[in-house]
Design a protein around this motif. Structure first.
Motif, short mmCIF file in Angstrom:
data_model
loop_
_atom_site.label_atom_id
_atom_site.label_comp_id
_atom_site.label_asym_id
_atom_site.label_seq_id
_atom_site.Cartn_x
_atom_site.Cartn_y
_atom_site.Cartn_z
N SER A 1 0.85 -1.19 0.00
CA SER A 1 0.00 0.00 0.00
C SER A 1 0.88 1.23 0.00
N GLU B 1 -7.14 2.59 -4.22
CA GLU B 1 -6.42 2.06 -3.05
C GLU B 1 -7.41 1.69 -1.96
N VAL C 1 -7.17 -2.20 -1.74
CA VAL C 1 -6.33 -2.55 -0.59
C VAL C 1 -7.16 -2.72 0.68
#
Length: 563
Positions: A217, A226, A230
């Motif tokens: 990340s 993201e 993530v």
């Protein structure tokens, strides 16, 4: 309103992992000088519960907004979970914003508090945090923030965990994601827990993810890709998230994580390529890759040097990926899946299919997504269960974002081929007309321009000029060369040859009159690019437009801005 199965909502996923695999390490956080701190599911849940109890004790109304201003780190994720457990709504901010933008977002979102975490330029950002706003620092926060604000560890140490397993409904507002937008003020995109769960559900149907996967990340957690890929990929599948420490340690960070899934924006994929070419000339590299045994060994060596030798899924997005760049990585044995989406649809719209060469397109829609092309404007419009609830406190802008029948207006132009793949041809508003009455779509030309080794970024512009022109920014290596007159002359010849090659591929009305090598760096700090490195065209116009006619009339093919 959309509802998602309760078992796949964010907090339910956390509680499941805490119960079934409490001692598995799932976050690895650098703490400086090569040291790291690992977190298990048990530790993540415990710290989030303690912070949630602290937030809830402040007595704010349910649904209150709490901001997170930090680079990616383990405490960022735990803060988000704590905000949700406490019944509140998270508001992530990019960690590179100017103070005025920080203040604008904190004020517009009506944030009741802010986590101030890992930041490179807190000194210039802190003026954007209103006086009296309660703030909490992380162990990795700047010294000034650590001294000024209540600390994460101190709060957790003195606060008992929230009892039970607080849940949030699928239709409840989970977050405001402020757009990085290339024009205008950031807008607060509202997404529910159900939106987020559905988006991740469709994502893992296209690209499989599991607890055996590893991800690094490093792109801003405030960015929608993201956040979904993530954070929600981690919560759903239990994969192991590693964090990057800094730009200086990035290579080591990637090698530590050896990610099996890796996402990057085009500008960074270009930087990786340029790093390889600095060590091995492009022509030499191509010759060696063409030799079967040597090529196989070289591919393994290069991917290991990049830290991507274990990468089974590589992806790019946030801006168009040049076709030549995709072809280069494919020859390296690292095919990149190109995705397309927006904050407004949680980036779940289109993605090329793994194992298929769909270069030049962003692939077909995800399952459950519909796409169409507006017959009048050529605009790509789409519909799915991941569409935003609207823009926070902006009813008129919210209405304008959708067609009369509820489809999201993307603002992008494109067409869908016979195989169902979407090809993006530019922005509806980015199209400009030359003085000859011909429309020019800048994005496809920029894709070709930026592939020159010396260039870091470019913009094609020229409304009302006879021919468009290209503004180009040199990368640091090329910038260092121009102090030597002979090297500068050689670079000018290279750029001239590149311009001729690009123009040879364009229709006459698209051909560039010249390339202008600009002096001013295009950075997030000077507001010329977004935090995801997309150039802000309106800001470029503000700075350079007064000189366009002079540059066009000069008759020169390569112009140095200072000349």
């Amino acid at each position: 309103m959309h509802t998602a199965p309760p078992e796949i909502l964010a907090l339910q996923c956390l509680y499941r992992w805490e119960q079934t695999e409490p001692d598995r390490v799932v976050l690895t956080q650098p703490t400086g000088h090569g040291a790291v701190q690992d977190f298990t599911w048990r530790q993540v849940a415990d710290q989030a519960m303690r912070m949630a109890a602290h937030l809830q004790a402040q007595g704010w109304a349910p649904g209150s907004k709490v901001a997170i201003l930090s680079k990616n780190c383990a405490w960022w994720l735990m803060s988000d979970l704590a905000i949700w457990m406490a019944g509140y709504v998270s508001v992530p901010l990019y960690p590179t914003l100017a103070a005025d933008t920080v203040r604008q977002i904190l004020t517009h979102s009506e944030a009741r508090a802010c986590f101030v975490g890992k930041l490179d330029d807190w000194g210039s950002m802190r003026a954007g945090v209103p006086d009296g706003l309660p703030c909490i620092s992380y162990p990795v926060s700047p010294e000034d923030a650590l001294a000024r604000f209540d600390g994460w560890d101190a709060v957790c140490a003195r606060t008992a965990p929230l009892q039970g397993q607080p849940l949030r409904g699928a239709d409840e507002l989970a977050t405001l994601i402020y757009t990085s937008g290339t024009t205008g003020q950031p807008k607060g995109v509202m997404h529910s827990f159900g939106n987020l769960a559905w988006a991740l559900d469709q994502g893992i149907r296209r690209i499989s993810m599991s607890a055996q996967d590893r991800m690094l990340s490093y792109l801003p957690m405030a960015h929608v890709v993201e956040r979904v890929l993530v954070e929600h990929g981690w919560l759903r599948t239990g994969l192991h998230v590693f964090f990057a420490e800094s730009l200086d340690t990035f290579t080591v960070d990637v090698q530590r994580a050896r990610p099996t899934i890796f996402f990057s924006v085009p500008r960074l994929w270009v930087k990786f390529q340029q790093g390889v070419h600095q060590k091995l000339a492009p022509a030499t590299l191509q010759r060696l890759l063409a030799v079967p045994l040597i090529g196989a060994l070289l591919r393994r060596k290069l991917k290991k040097a990049l830290g991507l030798d274990q990468c089974r899924v590589a992806a790019g997005g946030a801006a168009p990926m040049p076709v030549a760049l995709l072809a280069w990585y494919r020859k390296l044995g690292l095919p990149i899946n190109e995705g397309y989406g927006m904050t407004e649809n949680l980036a779940v719209s289109h993605l090329t299919l793994p194992g298929q060469n769909q270069e030049g397109t962003v692939g077909p829609v995800y399952e459950g997504v519909q796409a169409r092309i507006d017959a009048e404007t050529g605009e790509v419009q789409m519909h799915s269960a991941a569409l935003m609830l609207g823009y926070y406190r902006e009813p008129e802008l919210s209405r304008a974002a959708f067609s009369a029948d509820g489809w999201l207006r993307t603002g992008d132009k494109g067409h869908i081929d016979a195989q169902g793949n979407l090809r993006i041809t530019g922005r509806v508003k980015d199209l400009f007309k030359t003085s000859k009455g011909k429309y020019v779509a800048p994005a496809p030309i920029e894709d070709k321009l930026v592939m020159q080794e010396a260039l870091e970024a470019c913009v094609v512009t020229g409304a009302n000029l006879g021919q468009p022109l290209g503004l180009v920014l040199l990368n640091p290596g090329a910038q260092a060369r121009i102090s030597d007159p002979l090297a500068k002359a050689a670079l000018e010849l290279e750029l001239g040859a590149h311009l001729r090659r690009v123009n040879a591929t364009l229709d006459p009305h698209e051909q560039l009159a010249c390339l202008v090598v600009v002096n001013t760096p295009w950075t997030v700090e000077n507001d010329l690019v977004t935090p995801t490195f997309k150039v802000k065209r309106n800001r470029i116009e503000d700075i350079y437009a007064a000189q366009y006619e002079r540059w066009e009339d000069s008759g020169q093919k390569i112009i140095w801005e200072s000349a």
